[in-house]
Write a protein that holds these residues in place. Structure first.
Motif, short mmCIF file in Angstrom:
data_model
loop_
_atom_site.label_atom_id
_atom_site.label_comp_id
_atom_site.label_asym_id
_atom_site.label_seq_id
_atom_site.Cartn_x
_atom_site.Cartn_y
_atom_site.Cartn_z
N GLN A 165 0.82 -1.21 0.00
CA GLN A 165 0.00 0.00 0.00
C GLN A 165 0.86 1.27 0.00
O GLN A 165 0.53 2.24 -0.67
CB GLN A 165 -0.96 0.00 1.18
CG GLN A 165 -2.08 -0.99 1.05
CD GLN A 165 -2.89 -0.77 -0.21
OE1 GLN A 165 -3.26 0.35 -0.55
NE2 GLN A 165 -3.15 -1.85 -0.93
N ILE A 166 1.94 1.23 0.75
CA ILE A 166 2.84 2.40 0.78
C ILE A 166 3.47 2.60 -0.58
O ILE A 166 3.59 3.72 -1.08
CB ILE A 166 3.90 2.23 1.90
CG1 ILE A 166 3.23 2.35 3.26
CG2 ILE A 166 5.03 3.24 1.74
CD1 ILE A 166 4.10 1.93 4.43
N GLU A 167 3.89 1.51 -1.22
CA GLU A 167 4.50 1.62 -2.55
C GLU A 167 3.50 2.16 -3.56
O GLU A 167 3.85 3.00 -4.40
CB GLU A 167 4.99 0.24 -3.00
CG GLU A 167 5.62 0.27 -4.39
CD GLU A 167 5.96 -1.10 -4.90
OE1 GLU A 167 6.60 -1.17 -5.96
OE2 GLU A 167 5.59 -2.10 -4.28
N GLY A 169 4.79 5.73 -2.60
CA GLY A 169 5.91 5.37 -3.48
C GLY A 169 5.74 5.89 -4.89
O GLY A 169 6.71 6.30 -5.53
N VAL A 170 4.51 5.87 -5.40
CA VAL A 170 4.26 6.37 -6.75
C VAL A 170 4.48 7.88 -6.81
O VAL A 170 5.08 8.40 -7.75
CB VAL A 170 2.82 6.01 -7.19
CG1 VAL A 170 2.44 6.69 -8.49
CG2 VAL A 170 2.69 4.50 -7.32
N ILE A 171 4.02 8.57 -5.77
CA ILE A 171 4.17 10.03 -5.73
C ILE A 171 5.64 10.43 -5.62
O ILE A 171 6.11 11.32 -6.33
CB ILE A 171 3.36 10.62 -4.55
CG1 ILE A 171 1.88 10.39 -4.78
CG2 ILE A 171 3.66 12.11 -4.38
CD1 ILE A 171 1.01 10.70 -3.57
N LEU A 172 6.37 9.74 -4.73
CA LEU A 172 7.77 10.09 -4.51
C LEU A 172 8.73 9.37 -5.45
O LEU A 172 9.93 9.65 -5.45
CB LEU A 172 8.17 9.78 -3.05
CG LEU A 172 7.40 10.55 -1.98
CD1 LEU A 172 7.83 10.08 -0.59
CD2 LEU A 172 7.60 12.05 -2.12
N ASN A 214 12.67 2.30 1.17
CA ASN A 214 11.80 3.21 1.90
C ASN A 214 10.42 2.62 2.14
O ASN A 214 9.90 2.68 3.25
CB ASN A 214 11.68 4.54 1.16
CG ASN A 214 13.00 5.28 1.13
OD1 ASN A 214 13.81 5.15 2.05
ND2 ASN A 214 13.26 6.03 0.08
N ALA A 215 9.83 2.04 1.10
CA ALA A 215 8.50 1.44 1.27
C ALA A 215 8.58 0.22 2.19
O ALA A 215 7.72 0.00 3.03
CB ALA A 215 7.91 1.06 -0.09
#
Length: 130
Positions: free
Chosen positions: A63-65, A69-72, A80-81
């Motif tokens: 979910q973080i990715e 993750g997509v934004i950053l 990081n994710a």
């Protein structure tokens, strides 16, 4: 409550007197059945917690990715994710640890019946740590 405190104090005194009496006696090492009971009593909650920890870490990392993750522009393998997923998993694990132990208890995994001296023997500690 005061009645609960007095009952607890009475039981602690009884346990202390039993422990003192057992220090004077030679106690046999735990049987293989008792050691197996100690092993499963300690292992089952760890397996349950490990399953939950990894499942939450994978779900949170994904979910973080997909969101941050997509934004950053970071990937799961960039660390990081995965690190944030691990953080979420560890925080959830702290809250779920009591539930895992309660479930193990409901499955009939009772505390092994050992004397204090037997519980402190190297065989018991080894079985618990395995």
């Amino acid at each position: 409550h005061s009645t609960e405190r007095s009952c607890l104090l009475r039981e602690l005194h009884r346990f202390e007197s039993i422990a003192i009496a057992q220090e004077k006696l030679e106690v046999a090492p735990p049987s293989p059945g008792q050691l197996k009971h100690v092993f499963f009593h300690n292992a089952l909650p760890f397996v349950g917690f490990g399953f939950l920890d990894n499942a939450i870490m994978i779900a949170a990392g994904t979910q973080i990715e997909l969101s941050i993750g997509v934004i950053l522009g970071i990937s799961t393998m960039a660390g990081n994710a995965a690190a944030l997923g691990n953080l979420v998993s560890d925080l959830a694990g702290l809250g779920l640890a009591g539930y895992v132990e309660a479930l193990a208890s409901r499955l009939g995994l009772s505390i092994p019946d050992l004397t204090p001296k037997q519980a402190d023997m190297w065989q018991t500690r080894l079985s618990a740590h395995l």
